[in-house]
Structures are given as structure tokens and as C-alpha cells.
Motif scaffolding. Sequence first.
Motif, mmCIF file in Angstrom:
data_model
loop_
_atom_site.group_PDB
_atom_site.id
_atom_site.type_symbol
_atom_site.label_atom_id
_atom_site.label_comp_id
_atom_site.label_asym_id
_atom_site.label_seq_id
_atom_site.Cartn_x
_atom_site.Cartn_y
_atom_site.Cartn_z
ATOM 1 N N ALA A 96 -80.644 45.277 -19.562
ATOM 2 C CA ALA A 96 -80.610 43.760 -19.175
ATOM 3 C C ALA A 96 -81.172 43.481 -17.770
ATOM 4 N N VAL A 97 -81.010 44.454 -16.857
ATOM 5 C CA VAL A 97 -81.573 44.162 -15.500
ATOM 6 C C VAL A 97 -83.264 44.478 -15.489
ATOM 7 N N GLU A 98 -83.456 45.443 -15.897
ATOM 8 C CA GLU A 98 -85.075 45.905 -15.957
ATOM 9 C C GLU A 98 -86.027 45.513 -16.679
ATOM 10 N N LEU A 99 -85.388 45.179 -18.006
ATOM 11 C CA LEU A 99 -86.473 44.617 -19.188
ATOM 12 C C LEU A 99 -87.261 43.447 -18.820
ATOM 13 N N PRO A 100 -86.633 42.347 -18.324
ATOM 14 C CA PRO A 100 -87.360 41.240 -18.021
ATOM 15 C C PRO A 100 -88.434 41.474 -17.015
ATOM 16 N N GLU A 101 -88.387 42.317 -16.172
ATOM 17 C CA GLU A 101 -89.306 42.594 -15.243
ATOM 18 C C GLU A 101 -90.442 43.765 -15.561
ATOM 19 N N ALA A 102 -90.157 44.394 -16.661
ATOM 20 C CA ALA A 102 -90.934 45.475 -17.063
ATOM 21 C C ALA A 102 -92.448 44.843 -17.540
ATOM 22 N N VAL A 103 -93.376 45.420 -17.391
ATOM 23 C CA VAL A 103 -94.797 45.187 -17.835
ATOM 24 C C VAL A 103 -94.961 45.542 -19.410
ATOM 25 N N LYS A 104 -95.315 44.461 -20.179
ATOM 26 C CA LYS A 104 -95.263 44.764 -21.614
ATOM 27 C C LYS A 104 -96.141 46.059 -21.954
ATOM 28 N N ASP A 105 -95.625 46.568 -22.860
ATOM 29 C CA ASP A 105 -96.208 48.125 -23.549
ATOM 30 C C ASP A 105 -96.582 49.119 -22.341
ATOM 31 N N GLY A 106 -95.851 49.010 -20.978
ATOM 32 C CA GLY A 106 -95.678 49.899 -19.871
ATOM 33 C C GLY A 106 -94.692 51.001 -20.385
ATOM 34 N N THR A 107 -94.949 51.917 -19.556
ATOM 35 C CA THR A 107 -94.001 53.065 -19.706
ATOM 36 C C THR A 107 -92.630 52.570 -19.669
ATOM 37 N N LEU A 108 -92.220 51.948 -18.348
ATOM 38 C CA LEU A 108 -90.728 51.541 -18.379
ATOM 39 C C LEU A 108 -90.358 50.602 -19.533
ATOM 40 N N TYR A 109 -91.376 49.764 -20.151
ATOM 41 C CA TYR A 109 -90.962 48.848 -21.150
ATOM 42 C C TYR A 109 -90.641 49.525 -22.478
ATOM 43 N N ARG A 110 -91.403 50.713 -22.601
ATOM 44 C CA ARG A 110 -90.909 51.649 -23.765
ATOM 45 C C ARG A 110 -89.843 52.262 -23.662
ATOM 46 N N VAL A 111 -89.583 52.960 -22.436
ATOM 47 C CA VAL A 111 -88.386 53.691 -22.197
ATOM 48 C C VAL A 111 -87.328 52.738 -22.324
ATOM 49 N N LEU A 112 -87.342 51.473 -22.030
ATOM 50 C CA LEU A 112 -86.285 50.745 -22.071
ATOM 51 C C LEU A 112 -85.842 50.398 -23.513
ATOM 52 N N PHE A 113 -87.149 50.164 -24.405
ATOM 53 C CA PHE A 113 -86.880 50.297 -25.817
ATOM 54 C C PHE A 113 -86.158 51.450 -26.423
ATOM 55 N N LEU A 114 -86.528 52.525 -25.820
ATOM 56 C CA LEU A 114 -85.992 53.667 -26.351
ATOM 57 C C LEU A 114 -84.445 53.774 -25.917
ATOM 58 N N ALA A 115 -84.429 53.460 -24.661
ATOM 59 C CA ALA A 115 -82.607 53.173 -24.375
ATOM 60 C C ALA A 115 -81.768 52.198 -25.361
ATOM 61 N N GLY A 116 -82.641 51.170 -25.773
ATOM 62 C CA GLY A 116 -82.123 50.140 -26.754
ATOM 63 C C GLY A 116 -81.785 51.022 -28.001
ATOM 64 N N LEU A 117 -82.745 51.736 -28.642
ATOM 65 C CA LEU A 117 -82.718 52.577 -29.764
ATOM 66 C C LEU A 117 -81.488 53.536 -29.548
#
Lengths: 562, 888
Positions: free
Chosen positions: B840-861
Motif C-alpha cells: 500500500a505504501v510503496e506501490l503508488p510510487e514504484a515505477v511501472k515494470d521496474g524491479t520494485l514494482y514487480r517485487v511488490l506484485f510478487l508480495a501481492g502474490l
Amino acid sequence: MTGGRRAVNLEARGEPFLWGMGGALSLGVLMILGFVLLIVWNGLITFYPKPLRVVHLKDGTRLAGEPTRAETYKPPAQRLESLSPEERDRMRERGGLAHRTLYRIGNYDFYNEDFRWVSDYQVERWEAPREMVFVERVEWGPFVGVVQALTLGDTTLTGEAALGERLHAAQAQAARRRARIRRIERGEIGAINHRMEKSRLTLRGVALKAGEDSAAYRQALARGEAQAAELDAAYARLAAEAAALKSEDARYTITLADINGREKVQALSEIVRIYPANALNLFQRMGVYASRWWEFLSAEPREANTEGGVLPAIFGTFVMTLLMALAVAPFGVMAALYLREYARQGRLVSAVRICVNNLAGVPSIVYGVFGLGFFAYIVGAGIDRIFYPERLPNPTFGTGGLLWASLTLALLTVPVVIVATEEALAAVPQSLREGSLACGASKWQTIKYIVLPKALPGIMTGLILAMARGAGEVAPLMLVGVVKLAPELPIDAYFPFLHLERSFMHLGFHIFDVGFQSRNSEAGKPMVFVTTLLLITLVVLLNATAIFIRNRLKRKYYVGHF
Amino acid sequence: MKDTPSPATSQLPPADAPPAAAAGGPAARRPREKRARRTVLLADRIADRVITVGGILVIVAVLGILVFLVTETLPLFRSGQMTGERRYTLPEPAGQTLGLGLDEYKTLAYALSADGRLQVFHARSGRLLTSGRLDLGSAPVTAQAHTIDRTQWAFGFADGTVRFADARFETTILSPQDLPTGLTPLGDGDATDGHAVFSAIPGDQYRQVTFRMELEAPVAVGDAQRAIAAMAYTASGQAERSVRTLATVDGDDRVALIQTASRTNLMTGERRTTVNRIQLPPLPAPIEVFGVRLTAKADTLLVADRSGAVFRYNLTDLQHPVLAESARVMPPRARLTAFDFLLGSRSLLVAGSNGALALYFLLERNDFRTVDGQSLVQARTFTAGGTAVHFFAPSLRDKSFATIDGTGRLEVRHGTSRKQLADFPTGLPLEGFRELVLAPRVDGVMALQADGRVVFYEFDVPHPETTFATLFQKVWYEGYAEPGYTWQSSAATDDYEAKLSLVPLIFGSFKAAFYSMLFAVPIAILGAVYTSEFVHRRLRGVIKPTMEMMASLPSVVLGFVAALVLAPVVETWIAAVLLAFVGLPLALMLGAYLWQLLPLHLANRLKGIPKFALMLLSVLLAAWATRALGPFFEELFFHGDFRAWLNGDVGGAAPFLFLLLLPLCALAVSILQQRFLAGLRQRPAGGLEALPRALGELGLWLLRAALTFLLAAGLAHLLAALGADARGGLVGTYVQRNTLVVGFAMGFAVIPIIYTIAEDALNAVPEHLRAASLGCGATLWQTALYVVLPTAASGVFSAVMIGMGRAVGETMIVVMAAGNTPILDWNIFNGLRALSATIAVELPEAVKDGTLYRVLFLAGLVLFAMTFVINTVAEIVRQRFRRRATQL
């Protein structure tokens, strides 16, 4: 058993265990009661005007403010050393604890703080002078002090004359002027800006489609320039009108002074409300209370959301929940009909059913992740490329917005609706279906005339419960379009009136934002309590409606059909 | 499905058809059709299709979330893909090469030879654009060094002079009308005017890339007679006021540090350079110098010998530089073949002739025996292909590096994740290679051979820094004393490496869930049993819907109350809160034993709402008493300051151990009593009256309580004497937004859920079971304990599981009340950072398709998977329970 002849087997009664269980239940009940009381009480008293105090401290300074709350705390050791011996003894008697009061001293433009803790041992004495006024301002938060003078155009009033009816009349007039200036700046000049932007986008669209060398582009360019000239003229007219109003406005001022005599000249139109807090009778207090509630419900927020109203948030919550319900109802019911009435019941369907059940328990934030990644970044970006190329690289649908938020929440609540609808469908006796089919009705006719009406209460309940859940969710919204301050409402007077791509405000997010992200969470806290009260009322109302509808429809259909 | 505004609605024909047909006769003028109307059939068929297709689609869409999350995270684990291979030969052989460079967009490259020849060519086609000669003077170049971004070079000469050079790619964005005419196409959408390269970029614009290299006048830095053998170079400051630090080793193994400070006078434009030479302590023995490296801040200098010895100078104090350490980074007899820093100059990569490739960190630890307490420590090794690695090029962006090994194979690896990003067998002999450069965006690698042959590979690695291991296992990051699980996704500096271990987040989620379940489960389950079995029906009709209503309370409200209201209160009254865990059960037990003193007829009459009210009262009384006794308790147990006690400043371990041991001891004492002293109660069978027996029970309980306290105190002191202490484990430093507060708030959120489902399960136990049990003479309590609970156990269990699933995924409460510190400890007074809060805190700031973005998707998964498993187990158990309950 009363005879006492038979053994009284106290162990079998398990009284200690009963008390353990009962205690757990009563703890739960007490917690809920306490919670509800906390919210309701704090929410209700926030807007009630409190008396103002002038506190004389032992170090010779004075402060004036509204006591907001008091608590018992443990002063740090170094503070204790600075006290006189008898005070130290007194404090030791109380277990090292001291009592303190939080004063809302206002005057942020003077002091750079809104609140100040004052411990009881610091206080010499306090009083409540009748001339103290509490002034709510458009900027800088409240002002606490006295009215020195009132300047109305060319006349200047001082003393008693500055208060009273004249002040109220002048202030009402100033408020009207402020509203008029605002209407010009936001509404009419906003409309001009809107048309300019539209003309720019049209031009860009033509350029993208036909190229900059084409005749169509030159034509559009000429048209755009003509329109721009026209708009510029209208803009100049409006700007002049606003400037005239503003200079008129500057002639109406009020001179305020804080407790230490520092003066502040304030334009009357920048004052939202002014009242002598210690000189009000009950009726006047209720008037202030009511007017604050009205402002809260009908105005836009000010001061980084910590003051003013929450109308945009109420509106955003409402529109989003409604859109969500519109999306979730047909799809949820369709899926449930398929699972219950059409699919062949077997292992696969029961596995799917378990999955759907489980999806209701998947954390909402996961749906938010999906909404952002799929709706906004994939679907939305695709829509932008096809329909709004002239606005790129600024995203239109390719970022969070009302539509994506509603769809995300619809996805989040569709399992709830499916499960509820399925249960309602399952509760319709098989004999009814068989009867209908035996009469020669087709399957769809049976569903339409027999099954669905019978299951409707259950479906409605599920839907309303889903809406209650959707209205209170915040986490996924933080990812798909909710913002702390939306510049425009999602519905306005410009075509297509309902702007699904806009970001919006939400009551739940408002709570989070004001409580945690604002300059001074203490200043926002009362506001948060009121917003919380509002949100909880909304959710409880939805829940109560669900129960009410369920009961009513149940009765109706029992009577109406069989 | 609404698309059938059927005319069929008006008729429902089949329903009234039979009577009409039966009537026959003259009334039925027109012959009744016995077939269903076509519209009805059509509507039926349409509905059939629409519902089937729509229903399946909805279900697929909902399940598709999982598929989408998986597809978004899969690129994290992909290794590199080659996107292009180019080979060409430069018109002039490179010979002894001084430098090779490549621009950010892989359009321009340059090669500089020792004789000063500079060839600038198009990187993709190899077409020569400009060719010139830098005037390097008469003395031969004996050493060269450059900053990591290859923009600033230093050349050392045999006559002891140094010349600095500035090599820069310049990029400008042009609109189409600014594009010069008469360009020659170069292929790949590029074109040239003979000097610059123009590439078309999205947005209908062009990018112009040019290269220029400027050589400065020679600066004498040492003895004129001593050739410079090796150099290291770093630069800092702006163009007007630059500070350059140069480390040189001359032919006599003398190590010197040269600082040149240049100032450009703003008025005259005159540039003045001052040279400051510092002679460093001599090396212990003559060496065959392999290389010299300076850190970016010029506070450490490393001199490497070919035999694998590395001498480290600590230059923090330039007045007193010290030779701090002599370390061996190679086994005996192996020779050093490559030696350089990775980006950030805190990781040192070394390769040896034995095929070893290893990464060293410079760490500061108390147990190091060196002069400055720092030491080079081997952090990880790489599996090289068995042959020695000879060339080495670090990346400008992350910890990646490129190497060429003995068989001429060109490899790109990531220094932290050890992921192999690319592997290109060039097929060229190792001896021919002169230079290697990694494209600044880590998407290409270029190598130059002595005869002018160039190999240029382009590749694409979306996320070089993530592997399964970096996400879920311990990783040793630079600057850390040891490997660990770290989540730190962003920082202010450029050379910062994101540390994305999901373990602290998963741990945080479970920590929050665990403590909240500890609080919620007893209250919810006990409350549910009491509601379903013992409470008056009217009361139940109030309590149950209230609880259900609480289940839909927005969690943001709970989070707000927890963080802004509860947290300060708990902080002030922490001693009272702790005391409540003891005081509340004690008060209830006391209430129970006092209740037993009531005559039975009175007890029976009052057992409904009055009894419950009494319970409420005793809970309230207990709360009041603990609040009043809190300071006294704090004084007695924790020297009057609980937080100081937690920090270990005052007091011993025993008091808290005593609190922890209390429940265990209570259990032990009651088991002991059941075992050995059961006779004490049952002996006077029927002899005693109700009141004396109840009094006896009360006395017995008091005795038991006293015994429990004594036992716990004894054990606590024993354990404390043995060195056990809860501080540093379960408890520790106090922060305001802590797990205790989260536990309360989240417990509050899940209590209604667990309560409702458990109560439903208990209620579903068939009434005849209860009737039978009661009929046999069992009391209500015995029936509840031995009949109802075992029957409903699986349902109650599934209630707990569902509550657990909710607690793991709850977001707003942990965002607001948990403090969001990603640490791995069980301290209940410290904060935590949960998976959901991080998203919730970091995804809005994460660059689309960047590593953090995908890692946060993984966190969601991961979150999805965890809750899905928990819920599935709960659901299966519940369905089994339902089936059994209906069979009973």
C-alpha cells in the motif's frame, strides 16, 4: 438440589469456566461499546463551541486557548528537578504523575504551533473573559484573541460596537463577496480554461491524425486562434471583475489582537466564523454547532483537509459505491445463476465454489495491486492510445481513477455477491422449479418468474453487504485513484458530465490522510473523529438497510407467492 | 440477460394451455398450438448462452487475478536474452589500447590506442565516423586510469608526468525541423552527418549524440626519471572547482597520492591547478604490481600484487596515511588476473589464474585485528567456467560486471544476486582482447581485439538484481557485517542498491497476525461458546447482530483509533495493560467462586441477564483496579520505569519471567491437583452443605492461586539466575506504534469474524445431542465441554483459520499502527512491516515494470497464496463439518 442431601458437585457446574467465557464475551461487548462511545462522543462534541480560557502561568506568561482535552502523564525526570520542593512532594504523592491540559491556542501565523500542553503545576490561575473571540479563518487556522476594531469601507468601529449585529451583517456580506470571487475564479474562468484546453487538444488531435502540413490542420489552427482570441477577451473581462471585487473586499477588515496584544488585520472575507465563545447562550452555541455541521457536510476542505467540509469525499464515496454496485450486481448474479442453475453439479463446480468462497477472503490490497496493474496500466493505457492520443504522455485512463476504483472494488466484492446469491438460490425449494417446469415453463421463464423473485431478498442483502464492504475499503483505493485533494469533482457541467477517469476523494482515505499525513495530526484529530462518525454511520446504515430489505422482501414474497 | 423483452411475458402460454386444450369445443376457435412459442425458446436459448458464457467469464476473470499476478512477477526470475550480435573490424588496428567507451544509448563508441589514435565509430554498424590523433607527447604511456563512468581519464608516462583527459558523450534532443539535411543512414534507424549520430526516438523527435575528448597539459607528479607503473584515479567536485585524486606506484614500488585541485577564476577564465603530493608508507616487500584502486571518496587505496597480495592504505587522515592491512585474496601459487571495484567502490572483485572469481567487502568489525579495525572479507564467490577471468568491466548502474575468461567467453553477472545475465562465446582467442566495456544501461557489452576486431553484443535483462535467493534467502549486502534478510527499497544516493528480501515482510505479516490471534482467539471462541450455550435467547438476539455489524467496520477506522488514541494510552499505561493480563482472569475467577457462595435457588433465578451484568461489572472493576494499581505494579516489578527496564537499564529478568510463567504455573498447579489431590474434594460425598463446600472451593482456589504465584516466582528467579531474560527476545525496546497496539486493533477486527463463524458452527450442533446429554444428567457446562465443543471443533477451527487469513492480509491497521519497520524480531513492543502495508505504501510510487514494482506484485502474490491456502483449509474443514453435522 436444594435439599443438600445429594452431593453438590460444584466441579460439574464449571462455574470458573463459565465466568471465564462470560468474561471474554463481556470484554468483547465492552470493547465494542467503548469503541462506539469513543467515536460517537468525540464525533458529536467536536463542533460544539467550547469556552475560551486565559491561563496565567507561574513564569508570568499568559496564553489563551480552547481546552481540548486533559490527561494524566508522567513528567520526565529533568522536568521534576525544576520544580519547587513542595510541588515535587505533591507529585510524588500522586505516584509521580501530573495532570495536563491541551490548549488549542490557534494563531498559527504568530506562534507556529496550534496546540500547547499546559501542566497543572505550571498554572497560576485562569479566567474566562467575555470579550475573547474565536475566529475561524480561511487560512492559518483559528485566531484566539479580542476584536480591536472593525473597518467597514470608510467607517471604523471600535469597542462594543465592533462586535454584535454590525459585525455579523458585514461578515455575511463579505462571505457573499468571497463566494462571488470564487465563482468567477473557479467556475467562470475555469470554464474558459476548460474550453481553451479542449481547443488545444482538438488541434493536437488533428495534427496527430492529419499531420501539421495538411489543410485540415491549418483550418483547425485558424479556428483555434479565433476561439482563443474570443476566450482571452472573456477572460480579461472576468479577471477585471474579480480584481474589482477584490479591491472592494480589501476595504472591509477586522483588527484582531492576541492575548499579548499583537495585532493582526484580517480581511473580513477571510473569516469563516467569529463568535465570542464565553458570551454565548445555549441557543447561540447550538447555532454555531449546527452551522459547523452544515459546513462540514456541504463545503470543500480547507487547510490541508484539517478544516472545512468533506463534501467531495462524501460525493466520491457515494459515486464510487454506486458505480461499484452497478458493476457487481449483474455479474455477480450471472455467475451465481450459472453455478447454481446451469452448471452440472460435480467436483469441478464445487472446487470452483470453494475458490470463489476463498476469494472473498483474499486481502483487499491484492485486488488493489491487480486493479493498478491490469485496469490502469494495461487496459487504461490501451484506451489512452486508441481514444486519447492527443493527451499523451499525460495519462487519461492510464492511471488510477473513479472507473478503475469502482471496478477494482467490484472485483473485490463479486465473490460476496456470488456466495450470497448462490445461497439465496439454493434456498429456493426444488419443488417450485419442478412445478414451474412441469407446467411447461422454459428454464429461463422458471428462473425469471419463480426463482429470481424468490431469491431476491437474499440477493439484495448480499449486494448491500457488498456495498457496505466496498464503502469502507481504503487499501485498494490508495493504489487505484483516490487522492487527498481532488481538484475537480467527478461530476460537473462539462460533457460527458460523469468523468470516470478522474481521481476522487474518499471518506476512508480522508481519515487516513488527515490523521497521518497532515502537518499537525492533533489539529486534524477532531476532524477525523467526525469523518469516522460519518463513515461508520454510512456503513451501519447500509447494513441496517440490508437487514430491513431482507425482512421486508421476505414477508412480501411469502405472502405474494404462496 | 436483460436482453429478452419477451412478448412471452404476457402469456406464460404453457401454463394455461392444457385447460384451454381440454375445453376444446367451440370456445377454442383458433387451434391451440402445443409447441412452445419461438420467442420463448429463443429467450431461453439466449439466456442459456448469456448466463453460461457470462458466468464462466466472471469466474475466469476473478481467478484470472492469480494468473495476472504470476505473469507480472515472472520476469523477475528471467535471465538475460541476447537481442543482437555484431562483429566488425575497425579500419586501423587498435594495438596497445588505452581506452574503449560506449554511450548510454549504444550508438557511439570510441577506441583510443597508446599512440594517441582515437577512432569514433557507430556502435551497431562499426562504421568509422571520425578518426583523429591525440598528441600524447614523446614519452610512452606506461599507465592509465579512469573514473568508473569512463568520462575522466588519466594517463601516466614514462617520464613521471600525468595527463588528464576528459571524454564525454553529449546528447541533445532535436525536433524534426532542427534535423540537419543530407544525413547518411547507418542502419537501425540511425543516421550521421559524419560526426554525430542522429536516432529517431518516440514522440517524433531525434536524439543527437556526439563525442569529444580533450587532453590537458602534462602535470609532473613525481621524479622525472621514474616511470609510473600503475595508477588509480577518482575525481570529485564541479567543473569549476574540481578535486582529482590520483594514486601512483612507480617502478621502485613507491606509492604516492597526488591531489590536484583546479579552480577556474570566474572573472578571467584562468585555470589554476595546485598539486599536492603525499608519499605513502612504503610497501613491506618489493612487489610485482598488478593494479591500484582508489575508492570513490578516496579514503582507501588498494595496491595489488600479481601473486594475490593486496595492500590496503587507510587514507581517512591524509596527514597520517597508514598501511592498514596486507591481505591475501588468492591461494598460494595462483596469480591475480583481474582486480577492480564494483559501482560504489565498496565491493572488490578479484579473479585468479586458478579460475576463482570472488567478491570482497571492506568491513569494520570489533573482532578484526587490523590497525583501523577494518578488513577485507570475502563475501561471495562466483562459479567461473573453470578458466581464469581476465577482463573486467563494472556497470554504472548496479552491481553487474562483465568478464572475459580464458576461452574467450564473454559473461555478464550480477554481483549481488550472482545471476548470470549473459553468456556469449565469442570464439576469439583471449590473447587478442585488449579492452572490454559494459554499456551504461547494462544492455550491451563490447570487446576490442588488438587487430581492430570488435564484438558487440546487445542483451536484455529486465531485473538483474533479483533471484529467488535474493528475495527469500539471506543476502550479504555491502556495508553489512553479515548476511541477512533486508528490505530497504529506496534511499537518497545514486549508487545505492535496493535490498528486496520479502522475508522480513512475510515475518511482519505473521507477527502481527500471531499477536492479534493471541488476543482475539480466546475472546472470540470463549465468547461464542458462552453466547451459544449459556446466554439467554434475548441477549443473544442483541449480541450476535452487533458482533456481525462490527465485522463490517472499516479497518481504516480501527487503524486510526489504534494509532492516535490507543497507542498513546497504552504507552502511558503500559504497566496497567500488562497487569490487566493477570488481573482480569483473577477478577473473573474470584467472581466465579463468590457466585458459588450464592444459594442454588438464588443462583438459578439470577443466572440470565443479571449474571452477565455481574460479569460485565467484574471486568470493569478489574479494569479500574489495574489502572489504579498500575503505577504501584510498575514500581514493584520494574523499578518504576517500565521503558527503562525494557532497555535493560534497571531491574532484573525475574519479574517479567514471573508474568510469563504465571499461566503455565496455573496450568501445572491445576493438573497437579487433579492428579494427586483429587480426593481432597470428593471425599465427603454428600456430607457437606452447599455453602461450606463452596467456601471450601474458594479456599482451595485461593490456596491454588498462592501456590501458583509462589511456583512462578521461584521458577522465575531460578531461570533468571540461569541467565534467561525475556528482554531481547519477546520484549525489548519500546516504540509507540508497536505490535501490542496492532495486536489489539487487529484482534478487534477479527474477533467479530471468528465469533460469528464459531457461533454459527456451535449453533449448528443438533439440538438432540444436547438434549440427550442433559437428559443423562450432565450439567450445561459438561454438555458444552464434552458434547457440543467436540462436535463443532472443526467448525470452530475453520473460524480461527478464516480470522487468521483476514489478519494476515489486513492492510490499513498495519499501515497506520505498526510503525513500518522491516525488522525480524519477536519483540512485542517494537513495530513491524507487513506485506500488505508495504504494497500500500510503496506501490503508488514504484515505477511501472521496474524491479520494485514487480517485487511488490510478487508480495501481492505471496499474500494471495498465503490467504488462499489458509482459507482453503478452513473451507474444506468447514464443509466436512457441515456434512457431519447434518448426518448427526
